[in-house]
Design an enzyme around this catalytic site. Structure first.
Site, short mmCIF file in Angstrom:
data_model
loop_
_atom_site.label_atom_id
_atom_site.label_comp_id
_atom_site.label_asym_id
_atom_site.label_seq_id
_atom_site.Cartn_x
_atom_site.Cartn_y
_atom_site.Cartn_z
N HIS A 263 -96.47 90.40 84.64
CA HIS A 263 -96.22 89.60 85.86
C HIS A 263 -94.92 88.80 85.78
CE1 HIS A 263 -100.50 90.01 87.01
NE2 HIS A 263 -100.81 89.66 85.79
C1 BDR Z 1 -99.96 84.68 85.90
O1 BDR Z 1 -101.09 84.07 85.27
C2 BDR Z 1 -100.92 84.03 83.89
O2 BDR Z 1 -102.09 84.40 83.22
C3 BDR Z 1 -99.76 84.95 83.58
O3 BDR Z 1 -99.04 84.51 82.45
C4 BDR Z 1 -98.93 84.91 84.83
O4 BDR Z 1 -98.01 83.84 84.80
C5 BDR Z 1 -100.42 85.94 86.59
O5 BDR Z 1 -101.38 85.63 87.55
#
Ligand code: BDR
Ligand code: CA
Length: 335
Positions: A263
């Site tokens: 992400h």
């Molecule tokens: C986001 O949530 C976190 O768990 C990840 O690092 C990312 O920033 C994705 O939804």
């Protein structure tokens, strides 16, 4: 000159996190080539505790050779109703691998608070700093509360967060970074009218696979099994990818595909490979009240001519190009 290709002074607000780790390593590879300057790292509570994200960020900087960069410690959120994401990222946020990395030798107790670093940096360099926000928005909101208008002094704020056309990942309606601290998100989304938002809608397509990680072990053309490239960094990346792939399969993050979602790395794709993403303009509001919808990012799409808007929201991504660019750039750091 293309504004995206000028040297960016970047502050990353982060909560490592497997995907944060990949984003931080990718950024260091770009900085190593002189394409970015890492001004500071402000860590946040999120995927795991503030103490742990601080230590992990410091270790990742050490691994990439950027020990001189200051690391801030995360401020506490006001309402603690969403649990961390250690079930995906490991108890240390780094696939339970942090004990395999050298200690960074920094003290959480004596580090400066992340919000103070944000305020001081933005005051010192108004209009110059890009904030890459890949964690819950607690630090940014705290800086804005302490020093109203400070976030407007950033050149740009790029946020990984929210979910619009797709369902959430922490609840059916909400994405983790927003749901972890919706009040903070509300403050940040009210702070300026040109936020760049990379939501789950595009990041759930960015699956980094163990085969891609393995390419870092054989980065040269015409490689043979004997030409295995093994450094602490490649070893860490391969092991982290394996761990994240296992938990992502368990929790159906990748809908059954082998690999894990990077992400947070999508923020760097926007900054350094802007042609890989498409955006639409919108007014984003944050639900802070709903019993089932707390943390949901909301757009009122009934009025296409609505004049007020606070964000550019990524709506499509060329994932093949993003992952290829990340992989090629990581080779620069690992070799
Ligand atoms: C986001 O949530 C976190 O768990 C990840 O690092 C990312 O920033 C994705 O939804
Ligand atoms: Ca993150």
């Amino acid at each position: 000159m293309n504004r995206h290709l000028s040297i960016r002074k970047i502050v990353v607000d982060t909560d490592p996190g497997g995907d944060d780790a990949f984003a931080l390593l990718w950024l260091q590879s770009l900085a190593k080539r002189g394409l970015a300057e890492i001004t500071a790292i402000t860590t946040a509570e999120g995927n795991v505790s503030a103490q742990q994200t601080f230590q992990s960020a410091a270790q990742l900087l050490h691994l990439g050779g950027f020990d001189a960069v200051e690391v801030g410690r995360g401020v506490r959120r006001a309402v603690e109703d969403i649990a961390d994401a250690a079930y995906i990222h490991g108890a240390d946020g780094m696939g339970n691998l942090s004990h395999t990395l050298p200690a960074a030798g920094r003290s959480f107790a004596t580090a400066r608070d992340s919000d103070d670093i944000l305020i001081e940096t933005l005051q010192a360099m108004p209009g110059e700093i890009t904030i890459v926000a890949i964690a819950p928005l607690t630090n940014l909101a705290s800086a804005e509360k302490k020093s109203p208008g400070i976030l407007k002094r950033a050149k740009e704020i790029v946020i990984m967060g929210g979910a619009f056309q797709t369902h959430g990942n922490v609840t059916s309606q909400a994405e983790f970074n927003i749901a972890f601290d919706p009040e903070a998100a509300q403050i940040v989304f009210a702070s300026r009218d040109d936020l760049v938002v990379i939501p789950l809608d595009v990041t759930h397509q960015l699956i980094f696979t163990p085969e891609m990680a393995a390419q870092l072990q054989y980065p040269w053309k015409n490689a043979t099994p004997k030409s295995l490239h093994s450094s602490p960094l490649t070893h860490f990346i391969v092991a982290l990818c394996d761990f994240m792939t296992r938990t992502s399969l368990t929790y159906r993050e990748t809908r059954g595909a082998q690999g894990f979602l990077v992400h947070d790395a999508a923020t760097l794709a926007y900054l350094f490979y802007p042609e890989t993403l498409t955006f639409r303009r919108a007014q984003v509001d944050i639900e802070t009240e709903g019993r089932w919808t707390r943390g949901k990012t909301i757009i009122d799409s009934r009025h296409s001519t609505k004049s007020s808007a606070n964000a550019w929201i990524a709506s499509a991504v060329d994932c093949v190009s993003v992952l290829a660019a990340m992989l090629e750039d990581l080779k620069d750091l690992t070799c």
